[in-house]
Scaffold this active site. Structure first.
Site, PDB file in Angstrom:
ATOM      1  N   HIS A   1      -2.928   0.404  -3.652  1.00  0.00           N
ATOM      2  CA  HIS A   1      -3.811  -1.050  -2.881  1.00  0.00           C
ATOM      3  C   HIS A   1      -3.154  -1.827  -4.382  1.00  0.00           C
ATOM      4  O   HIS A   1      -4.262  -2.427  -4.373  1.00  0.00           O
ATOM      5  CB  HIS A   1      -4.399  -1.050  -2.162  1.00  0.00           C
ATOM      6  CG  HIS A   1      -4.905  -0.438  -0.921  1.00  0.00           C
ATOM      7  ND1 HIS A   1      -4.075   0.400  -0.038  1.00  0.00           N
ATOM      8  CD2 HIS A   1      -5.973   1.318  -1.404  1.00  0.00           C
ATOM      9  CE1 HIS A   1      -4.117   1.707   0.034  1.00  0.00           C
ATOM     10  NE2 HIS A   1      -5.449   1.826  -0.623  1.00  0.00           N
TER      11      HIS A   1
ATOM     12  N   GLU B   1      -1.028  18.834  -6.159  1.00  0.00           N
ATOM     13  CA  GLU B   1      -1.802  19.058  -6.921  1.00  0.00           C
ATOM     14  C   GLU B   1      -2.595  17.653  -5.937  1.00  0.00           C
ATOM     15  O   GLU B   1      -4.019  17.760  -6.809  1.00  0.00           O
ATOM     16  CB  GLU B   1      -1.533  18.400  -8.428  1.00  0.00           C
ATOM     17  CG  GLU B   1      -0.899  19.680  -9.177  1.00  0.00           C
ATOM     18  CD  GLU B   1       0.548  19.107  -9.100  1.00  0.00           C
ATOM     19  OE1 GLU B   1       1.063  18.488  -8.421  1.00  0.00           O
ATOM     20  OE2 GLU B   1       1.229  19.834  -9.306  1.00  0.00           O
ATOM     21  N   SER B   2      -2.647  16.725  -4.927  1.00  0.00           N
ATOM     22  CA  SER B   2      -3.992  16.094  -4.386  1.00  0.00           C
ATOM     23  C   SER B   2      -3.100  14.765  -4.060  1.00  0.00           C
ATOM     24  O   SER B   2      -2.048  14.746  -3.470  1.00  0.00           O
ATOM     25  CB  SER B   2      -4.969  15.934  -5.337  1.00  0.00           C
ATOM     26  OG  SER B   2      -5.795  17.337  -4.943  1.00  0.00           O
TER      27      SER B   2
ATOM     28  N   SER C   1       1.112  -1.013   0.310  1.00  0.00           N
ATOM     29  CA  SER C   1       0.435  -0.135   0.099  1.00  0.00           C
ATOM     30  C   SER C   1       0.750   1.322   0.225  1.00  0.00           C
ATOM     31  O   SER C   1       1.568   0.951   0.339  1.00  0.00           O
ATOM     32  CB  SER C   1      -0.851  -0.194   1.512  1.00  0.00           C
ATOM     33  OG  SER C   1      -2.005  -0.703   0.987  1.00  0.00           O
TER      34      SER C   1
ATOM     35  N   CYS D   1      -5.826  18.474  -8.924  1.00  0.00           N
ATOM     36  CA  CYS D   1      -6.500  19.602  -8.978  1.00  0.00           C
ATOM     37  C   CYS D   1      -5.904  20.623  -9.881  1.00  0.00           C
ATOM     38  O   CYS D   1      -4.580  20.364 -10.042  1.00  0.00           O
ATOM     39  CB  CYS D   1      -7.012  20.007  -7.339  1.00  0.00           C
ATOM     40  SG  CYS D   1      -5.440  20.646  -6.577  1.00  0.00           S
TER      41      CYS D   1
END
Lengths: 127, 127
Positions: free
Chosen positions: B68, B62-63, B55, B83
């Site tokens: 996983h 930008e985010s 994971s 974003c």
């Protein structure tokens, strides 16, 4: 058909600027949301942006929680992704919505990892 | 209406066990997918599970990107959330699908942070 994971996409509106712009508060709420749901926290990273906004992720044994805040809009985009039966992602979602003081939340659950009946066994046998 | 973010939920199937179970390979592919799309990497954490699975999350300006893996199923659940207009999340998604050697990918783009016309200006003024 069987899904490996449950992923809640939560649009959290109407939160206070001061909460969404405070990296320590955001971090605490997200980690506690994971713990409240019975998840096992493995790693977490949070980042404060200038002039405002916080992004962060909590990696849990059962997948992850993520958040991006727009304090100037009172808005946070939150993800709660869990696998297995032990943790209910809605417990984490409800906890964080309450503790962020959200006026309203628009949340949707998406099933992740749709494995067709028998596919799992075949794939395991093939390894 | 305007969306603050674009979030791709990608179901990545048919990958090799050896790749999905190698934390360094998974980390490299995810970070390079972010860079390939022109994102700015801020933080990343990856975790290897026993007996198998990885994971991890890459926080970008930008985010974020998240993954996983279920190596025994050849499957990975991948998120690419961006974003702004600078980064196209599909560039990252295509890069990682290719480098994971996926046989097929089922990906959906979800708009995050729907802000009604005028809401942004009102909220900014109210702060």
């Amino acid at each position: 058909m069987q899904a490996l994971g449950r992923h809640i996409l939560a649009e959290v509106y109407g939160c206070k600027f001061e909460v969404l712009n405070d990296i320590k508060k955001v971090e605490d709420i997200m980690i506690n949301a994971a713990l409240e749901a019975g998840a096992e926290v493995r790693e977490f990273v949070f980042h404060k942006f200038s002039p405002q906004g916080v992004s962060g992720v909590v990696v849990i044994s059962e997948s992850h929680l993520a958040i991006h805040t727009w304090p100037e809009l009172g808005y946070a985009a939150v993800d709660v992704f869990t696998c297995g039966d032990k943790v209910d992602p809605w417990d984490a979602c409800n906890y964080l919505a309450k503790h962020f003081g959200a006026e309203y939340v628009n949340a949707t659950e998406v099933k992740r990892g749709i494995i067709e009946q028998g596919q799992e066994e075949r794939l395991v046998v093939n390894i």
